[in-house]
Design a protein around this motif. Structure first.
Motif, mmCIF file in Angstrom:
data_model
loop_
_atom_site.group_PDB
_atom_site.id
_atom_site.type_symbol
_atom_site.label_atom_id
_atom_site.label_comp_id
_atom_site.label_asym_id
_atom_site.label_seq_id
_atom_site.Cartn_x
_atom_site.Cartn_y
_atom_site.Cartn_z
ATOM 1 N N ILE A 5 0.881 -1.323 0.039
ATOM 2 C CA ILE A 5 0.061 -0.098 -0.031
ATOM 3 C C ILE A 5 0.901 1.401 -0.033
ATOM 4 C CG2 ILE A 5 -1.684 1.306 1.253
ATOM 5 C CD1 ILE A 5 -2.805 -1.254 2.321
ATOM 6 N N THR A 6 0.561 2.045 -0.857
ATOM 7 C CA THR A 6 1.170 3.306 -0.824
ATOM 8 C C THR A 6 0.143 4.654 -0.794
ATOM 9 O OG1 THR A 6 2.830 4.999 -1.916
ATOM 10 C CG2 THR A 6 1.514 3.621 -3.192
ATOM 11 N N THR A 7 0.430 5.812 0.031
ATOM 12 C CA THR A 7 -0.502 6.535 -0.071
ATOM 13 C C THR A 7 0.030 8.040 -0.324
ATOM 14 O OG1 THR A 7 0.460 7.027 2.202
ATOM 15 C CG2 THR A 7 -1.333 5.579 2.230
ATOM 16 N N CYS A 8 -0.903 8.885 -0.775
ATOM 17 C CA CYS A 8 -0.677 10.112 -1.207
ATOM 18 C C CYS A 8 -1.924 11.111 -0.375
ATOM 19 C CB CYS A 8 -0.605 10.494 -2.759
ATOM 20 S SG CYS A 8 -2.175 10.284 -3.331
ATOM 21 N N GLY A 9 -1.433 12.588 -0.035
ATOM 22 C CA GLY A 9 -2.131 13.344 0.443
ATOM 23 C C GLY A 9 -2.737 14.491 -0.475
ATOM 24 N N ILE A 10 -3.739 14.685 -0.665
ATOM 25 C CA ILE A 10 -4.443 15.686 -1.436
ATOM 26 C C ILE A 10 -4.784 16.886 -0.700
ATOM 27 C CG2 ILE A 10 -6.256 16.280 -3.263
ATOM 28 C CD1 ILE A 10 -4.400 14.120 -4.092
ATOM 29 N N VAL A 11 -3.919 18.059 -0.474
ATOM 30 C CA VAL A 11 -3.914 19.182 -0.056
ATOM 31 C C VAL A 11 -4.602 20.202 -1.035
ATOM 32 C CG1 VAL A 11 -2.733 20.949 1.193
ATOM 33 C CG2 VAL A 11 -1.953 18.664 1.319
ATOM 34 N N LEU A 12 -5.747 20.728 -0.733
ATOM 35 C CA LEU A 12 -6.469 21.600 -1.303
ATOM 36 C C LEU A 12 -6.431 23.104 -0.609
ATOM 37 C CD1 LEU A 12 -9.509 19.973 -3.109
ATOM 38 C CD2 LEU A 12 -7.583 20.658 -4.156
ATOM 39 N N VAL A 73 1.768 -1.684 -11.222
ATOM 40 C CA VAL A 73 2.973 -2.499 -10.850
ATOM 41 C C VAL A 73 4.210 -1.883 -11.111
ATOM 42 C CG1 VAL A 73 3.976 -4.395 -11.640
ATOM 43 C CG2 VAL A 73 1.486 -4.406 -11.470
ATOM 44 N N ASN A 74 4.889 -2.086 -10.138
ATOM 45 C CA ASN A 74 6.578 -1.600 -10.263
ATOM 46 C C ASN A 74 7.582 -2.598 -9.736
ATOM 47 O OD1 ASN A 74 8.592 0.296 -10.772
ATOM 48 N ND2 ASN A 74 8.469 1.301 -8.773
ATOM 49 N N ASN A 75 8.450 -2.837 -10.623
ATOM 50 C CA ASN A 75 9.467 -3.937 -10.003
ATOM 51 C C ASN A 75 8.740 -4.919 -9.288
ATOM 52 O OD1 ASN A 75 11.586 -2.103 -10.742
ATOM 53 N ND2 ASN A 75 11.504 -1.207 -8.796
ATOM 54 N N ASP A 76 7.894 -5.479 -10.023
ATOM 55 C CA ASP A 76 7.453 -6.949 -9.707
ATOM 56 C C ASP A 76 6.333 -6.884 -8.358
ATOM 57 O OD1 ASP A 76 8.066 -8.230 -11.968
ATOM 58 O OD2 ASP A 76 10.181 -8.932 -10.991
ATOM 59 N N THR A 77 6.062 -5.500 -8.125
ATOM 60 C CA THR A 77 5.418 -5.364 -6.929
ATOM 61 C C THR A 77 4.139 -4.541 -7.444
ATOM 62 O OG1 THR A 77 7.205 -5.172 -5.300
ATOM 63 C CG2 THR A 77 4.970 -4.097 -4.534
ATOM 64 N N LEU A 78 2.795 -5.015 -6.812
ATOM 65 C CA LEU A 78 1.519 -4.687 -7.220
ATOM 66 C C LEU A 78 1.372 -3.516 -5.998
ATOM 67 C CD1 LEU A 78 -1.208 -4.054 -8.545
ATOM 68 C CD2 LEU A 78 -1.917 -6.245 -7.125
ATOM 69 N N LEU A 110 -2.729 19.491 -15.010
ATOM 70 C CA LEU A 110 -2.643 18.625 -16.000
ATOM 71 C C LEU A 110 -1.640 18.915 -17.208
ATOM 72 C CD1 LEU A 110 -6.565 18.627 -16.922
ATOM 73 C CD2 LEU A 110 -5.288 16.733 -16.100
ATOM 74 N N THR A 111 -0.813 19.941 -16.831
ATOM 75 C CA THR A 111 0.321 20.220 -17.690
ATOM 76 C C THR A 111 1.524 19.999 -17.115
ATOM 77 O OG1 THR A 111 0.652 22.463 -16.638
ATOM 78 C CG2 THR A 111 -0.899 22.451 -18.749
ATOM 79 N N LEU A 112 1.600 19.516 -15.891
ATOM 80 C CA LEU A 112 2.964 19.192 -15.233
ATOM 81 C C LEU A 112 3.107 17.848 -15.678
ATOM 82 C CD1 LEU A 112 2.253 20.338 -11.526
ATOM 83 C CD2 LEU A 112 3.720 21.642 -13.410
ATOM 84 N N GLU A 113 4.611 17.422 -15.761
ATOM 85 C CA GLU A 113 5.005 16.199 -15.963
ATOM 86 C C GLU A 113 4.966 15.376 -14.598
ATOM 87 O OE1 GLU A 113 8.918 13.559 -17.921
ATOM 88 O OE2 GLU A 113 8.766 16.018 -17.811
ATOM 89 N N MET A 114 4.059 14.573 -14.436
ATOM 90 C CA MET A 114 3.736 13.868 -13.016
ATOM 91 C C MET A 114 4.363 12.391 -12.949
ATOM 92 S SD MET A 114 1.789 16.236 -11.054
ATOM 93 C CE MET A 114 1.103 15.134 -9.965
ATOM 94 N N VAL A 115 4.466 11.926 -11.833
ATOM 95 C CA VAL A 115 4.933 10.681 -11.874
ATOM 96 C C VAL A 115 3.824 9.757 -12.303
ATOM 97 C CG1 VAL A 115 6.250 10.609 -9.812
ATOM 98 C CG2 VAL A 115 4.054 10.072 -9.278
ATOM 99 N N PRO A 116 3.943 8.805 -13.146
ATOM 100 C CA PRO A 116 2.651 8.075 -13.751
ATOM 101 C C PRO A 116 1.592 7.495 -12.670
ATOM 102 C CG PRO A 116 4.673 7.355 -14.588
ATOM 103 C CD PRO A 116 5.046 8.028 -13.512
ATOM 104 N N SER A 117 1.767 7.023 -11.668
ATOM 105 C CA SER A 117 0.753 6.738 -10.832
ATOM 106 C C SER A 117 -0.083 7.856 -10.388
ATOM 107 C CB SER A 117 1.410 5.661 -9.713
ATOM 108 O OG SER A 117 2.184 6.758 -9.079
#
Length: 131
Positions: A5-12, A73-78, A110-117
């Motif tokens: 599990i990986t998480t991200c925070g959305i700060v508005l 999937v990244n490096n054989d990990t879901l 939408l114009t930024l180069e974001m990490v794919p996930s």
């Protein structure tokens, strides 16, 4: 296949979302992302976000509701990336793994180069009207 599990925070703030640009030397250097990271096996998802915001930005946060998620999937990990609404309790940023941070509008995002996930997640959050 391993799973994590990986998480991200959305700060508005004022209809803008907080993003951070990874520093040189990181695997995703130069790409923009939401702040967050991998869940340690003994942590709750909320604890992960509190720790990651402290480690990466030097700020205290309050974790709100779960917004949405994507799998990749990244490096054989879901990975199960889970996004939560996050509120900053202070603005005394101390960057450790990022070269810059900024608030951007949905259009700018939408114009930024974001990490794919995170890009996969952005599309879902926009579709739902969450950012």
């Amino acid at each position: 296949m391993n799973e994590r599990i990986t998480t991200c925070g959305i700060v508005l703030e004022c209809k803008k979302v907080l993003v951070a640009k990874r520093s040189v030397g990181a695997k995703t250097c130069g790409l923009w992302e939401f702040v967050g990271g991998k869940n340690r096996y003994h942590e709750s998802e909320e604890e992960t976000l509190i720790r990651e915001f402290d480690e990466e930005l030097g700020v205290k946060v309050e974790v709100g509701e779960y917004l949405d998620g994507v799998d990749f999937v990244n490096n054989d990990t879901l990975y199960h990336l889970k996004a939560y609404r996050v509120s900053l309790l202070d603005n005394s940023f101390r960057l450790s793994v990022h070269s810059e941070i900024k608030y951007v509008s949905k259009e700018e995002l939408l114009t930024l180069e974001m990490v794919p996930s995170d890009l996969m997640l952005i599309n879902k959050l926009i579709e739902k009207g969450l950012i």
